[in-house]
Design an enzyme around this catalytic site. Structure first.
Site, mmCIF file in Angstrom:
data_model
loop_
_atom_site.group_PDB
_atom_site.id
_atom_site.type_symbol
_atom_site.label_atom_id
_atom_site.label_comp_id
_atom_site.label_asym_id
_atom_site.label_seq_id
_atom_site.Cartn_x
_atom_site.Cartn_y
_atom_site.Cartn_z
ATOM 1 N N ASN A 183 -9.891 0.307 -0.247
ATOM 2 C CA ASN A 183 -8.768 0.382 -0.082
ATOM 3 C C ASN A 183 -8.260 0.348 -0.869
ATOM 4 O O ASN A 183 -8.284 -0.855 -1.449
ATOM 5 C CB ASN A 183 -8.077 -0.087 0.774
ATOM 6 C CG ASN A 183 -6.818 0.051 1.466
ATOM 7 O OD1 ASN A 183 -5.972 -0.222 0.531
ATOM 8 N ND2 ASN A 183 -5.885 -0.892 2.298
ATOM 9 N N CYS A 223 0.557 -1.167 0.001
ATOM 10 C CA CYS A 223 0.118 0.225 0.335
ATOM 11 C C CYS A 223 0.563 1.355 0.342
ATOM 12 O O CYS A 223 -0.099 2.385 0.065
ATOM 13 C CB CYS A 223 -1.076 -0.525 0.850
ATOM 14 S SG CYS A 223 -1.552 -0.843 1.017
ATOM 15 N N HIS A 226 -2.883 7.586 2.197
ATOM 16 C CA HIS A 226 -3.500 5.887 2.066
ATOM 17 C C HIS A 226 -4.671 5.906 2.119
ATOM 18 O O HIS A 226 -5.009 6.413 3.833
ATOM 19 C CB HIS A 226 -2.609 5.380 2.722
ATOM 20 C CG HIS A 226 -2.831 3.592 2.560
ATOM 21 N ND1 HIS A 226 -3.480 3.224 1.063
ATOM 22 C CD2 HIS A 226 -2.665 2.828 3.312
ATOM 23 C CE1 HIS A 226 -3.662 2.188 0.939
ATOM 24 N NE2 HIS A 226 -3.329 1.754 2.500
HETATM 25 O O1 UT7 Z 1 -3.513 -0.601 3.679
HETATM 26 C C1 UT7 Z 1 -2.956 -1.507 4.190
HETATM 27 C C2 UT7 Z 1 -3.088 -1.513 5.556
HETATM 28 N N1 UT7 Z 1 -4.049 -1.561 6.810
HETATM 29 C C3 UT7 Z 1 -4.972 -1.163 7.433
HETATM 30 O O2 UT7 Z 1 -4.529 0.228 7.776
HETATM 31 C C4 UT7 Z 1 -5.763 -1.875 8.191
HETATM 32 C C5 UT7 Z 1 -5.488 -1.870 9.504
HETATM 33 N N2 UT7 Z 1 -6.755 -2.154 9.927
HETATM 34 C C6 UT7 Z 1 -8.415 -1.762 10.387
HETATM 35 O O3 UT7 Z 1 -8.371 -0.952 9.216
HETATM 36 C C7 UT7 Z 1 -8.558 -2.737 11.276
HETATM 37 O O4 UT7 Z 1 -8.404 -2.851 11.892
HETATM 38 C C8 UT7 Z 1 -10.139 -3.373 10.539
HETATM 39 C C9 UT7 Z 1 -11.194 -2.666 9.596
HETATM 40 C C10 UT7 Z 1 -9.170 -4.493 9.802
HETATM 41 C C11 UT7 Z 1 -10.606 -3.956 11.776
HETATM 42 O O5 UT7 Z 1 -11.225 -2.906 12.375
HETATM 43 P P1 UT7 Z 1 -11.179 -3.320 14.274
HETATM 44 O O6 UT7 Z 1 -11.811 -2.580 14.438
HETATM 45 O O7 UT7 Z 1 -9.716 -3.305 14.081
HETATM 46 O O8 UT7 Z 1 -12.047 -4.729 14.309
HETATM 47 P P2 UT7 Z 1 -11.126 -6.134 14.732
HETATM 48 O O9 UT7 Z 1 -10.165 -7.146 13.541
HETATM 49 O O10 UT7 Z 1 -11.253 -5.686 16.393
HETATM 50 O O11 UT7 Z 1 -12.276 -7.355 15.454
HETATM 51 C C12 UT7 Z 1 -13.758 -6.504 16.284
HETATM 52 C C13 UT7 Z 1 -15.032 -8.065 15.930
HETATM 53 C C14 UT7 Z 1 -14.349 -8.713 15.805
HETATM 54 O O12 UT7 Z 1 -15.659 -10.052 16.172
HETATM 55 P P3 UT7 Z 1 -14.849 -10.503 18.023
HETATM 56 O O13 UT7 Z 1 -13.651 -11.392 17.922
HETATM 57 O O14 UT7 Z 1 -14.865 -8.948 18.710
HETATM 58 O O15 UT7 Z 1 -15.717 -11.503 18.239
HETATM 59 C C15 UT7 Z 1 -14.011 -9.638 14.277
HETATM 60 O O16 UT7 Z 1 -14.471 -11.397 14.122
HETATM 61 O O17 UT7 Z 1 -15.351 -7.675 14.476
HETATM 62 C C16 UT7 Z 1 -15.613 -8.636 13.429
HETATM 63 N N3 UT7 Z 1 -14.937 -8.720 12.167
HETATM 64 C C17 UT7 Z 1 -16.556 -8.469 11.498
HETATM 65 N N4 UT7 Z 1 -17.971 -8.758 11.734
HETATM 66 C C18 UT7 Z 1 -18.693 -7.985 10.630
HETATM 67 C C19 UT7 Z 1 -14.034 -8.860 11.200
HETATM 68 N N5 UT7 Z 1 -14.511 -8.444 9.871
HETATM 69 C C20 UT7 Z 1 -16.008 -8.555 9.820
HETATM 70 C C21 UT7 Z 1 -16.886 -7.680 9.239
HETATM 71 N N6 UT7 Z 1 -18.223 -7.908 9.504
HETATM 72 N N7 UT7 Z 1 -16.807 -7.543 8.026
#
Ligand code: UT7
Length: 326
Positions: free
Chosen positions: A283, A119, A253
């Site tokens: 993204n 990225c 980004h």
């Molecule tokens: O471009 C390269 C760089 N990439 C980035 O900068 C991405 C950086 N990371 C992020 O943007 C975020 O961490 C994410 C968007 C990927 C995830 O958001 P988050 O607030 O960090 O969520 P999380 O991973 O902590 O997940 C929270 C919950 C989880 O459930 P539990 O374990 O709390 O029960 C996930 O399983 O949300 C769940 N979850 C979803 N639920 C519904 C994860 N993906 C989804 C989804 N729909 N698509």
């Protein structure tokens, strides 16, 4: 032999973008995945993304973005000395996507090669092209970010597949010795391979037993992104003796609106001074910064003379920033 032109700076003189026709909403993804428009919007800011059709590739989209950037610059492919393509989703292992773009543009002169920094690729490519221009080796360059992440997604994995989109963005850089401070002021690149397993593609050519899918520890990458992007913008401003108040536009980004807002808050920049496309593009990896730049230049928000700060972080980990007086 061509005469060398010792440039003071590289000017950004052309901007172009290409997004494939097919638009996929969060609701459409929610029809076949355990996710919701609400979750995707709240956690990322994304409402929809563009996805490629069977005939679109990194080279075809990159070439189209390049044509539009050349058009904007009032130049033709004959004026270009080098093509730099940032992509993690090349058409083939080789030839480079850059030489496929050269061919699509009808170029036989000059050279082209690809840059892989996930990225952050566009910032790395911009920095590379700038170095070639300042050394006098080339005069005009195409710098392109083009990605088809939809082809490296596991479409069953809701934690990654809702986050990405496809597209391409391009700029034309031109050597300039005009007085004043227009052009690329400085670029700042970093990588740390010890964090390589936080965001990677599982497989490569010669590894047919691997899935070929993108894997990400989202929460860890998020943590790195906020810290590293903040220090990267500080580094760029310090290098030029400038302050937060001098920045007219942040072109970040586009991975997650929460990361973008975190960096903007640190810079004390109001939302109107931050270019956001993540809501409509998701993204697009190396394409996200040039696509955002193209949009804001064409709709008249970013004007000649404005100080623009670009930043990105991606798999590697790689991260960096570029400070440009447009
Ligand atoms: O471009 C390269 C760089 N990439 C980035 O900068 C991405 C950086 N990371 C992020 O943007 C975020 O961490 C994410 C968007 C990927 C995830 O958001 P988050 O607030 O960090 O969520 P999380 O991973 O902590 O997940 C929270 C919950 C989880 O459930 P539990 O374990 O709390 O029960 C996930 O399983 O949300 C769940 N979850 C979803 N639920 C519904 C994860 N993906 C989804 C989804 N729909 N698509």
């Amino acid at each position: 032999m061509k005469e060398r032109f010792m440039a003071k700076r590289s000017l950004l003189v052309g901007f172009g973008g290409f997004l494939p026709d097919r638009v996929v909403s969060n609701a459409e993804l929610a029809e076949r995945l355990e996710t919701s428009d609400e979750w995707i919007k709240t956690r990322t800011g994304i409402t929809r993304r563009h996805l490629v059709g069977p005939n679109d590739t990194a080279a075809s989209m990159g070439a189209e973005a390049a044509r539009r950037a050349l058009d904007y610059a009032g130049l033709t492919a004959d004026d270009i000395d080098a093509v730099f393509v940032a992509t993690a989703t090349p058409d083939q292992a080789f030839p480079a996507t850059a030489v496929r773009v050269q061919a699509a543009l009808g170029m036989k002169q000059g050279f082209g090669f690809d840059i892989t920094a996930a990225c952050s690729g566009f910032i790395f490519a911009l920095s590379t092209a700038d170095a070639f221009i300042r050394s006098g080796q080339i005069r005009n360059a195409l710098v392109i970010g083009s990605e088809v992440y939809s082809r490296i997604m596991d479409w069953e994995d809701r934690t990654t597949c809702v986050l990405f989109g496809d597209g391409a963005g391009a700029v034309v850089l031109s050597a300039s010795d005009e007085p004043g401070d227009r052009g690329i002021l400085s670029t700042h690149l970093h990588s740390d391979g010890t964090a390589g397993d936080l965001l990677y593609v599982d497989g490569a050519v010669g590894q047919p037993d691997k899935s070929g899918h993108l894997k990400m520890s989202g929460r860890d990458v998020f943590r790195h992104a906020v810290g590293k992007l903040s220090s990267s913008v500080d580094e760029a401003l310090e290098a030029e003796g400038l302050s937060y108040a001098d920045v007219d536009w942040l072109v970040p980004h586009q991975a997650n609106i929460r990361i973008i807002e975190g960096v903007a808050k640190k810079l004390n920049l109001p939302a109107e001074r931050v270019v956001v496309t993540v809501d409509r593009h998701a993204n697009t990896s190396a394409a996200s910064v040039p696509l955002a730049l193209d949009e804001a230049v064409r709709d008249g928000r970013i004007q000649k003379g404005d100080l623009v700060l670009m930043e990105a972080l991606g798999g590697g980990l790689t991260w960096g920033s570029a400070l440009v007086r447009l």
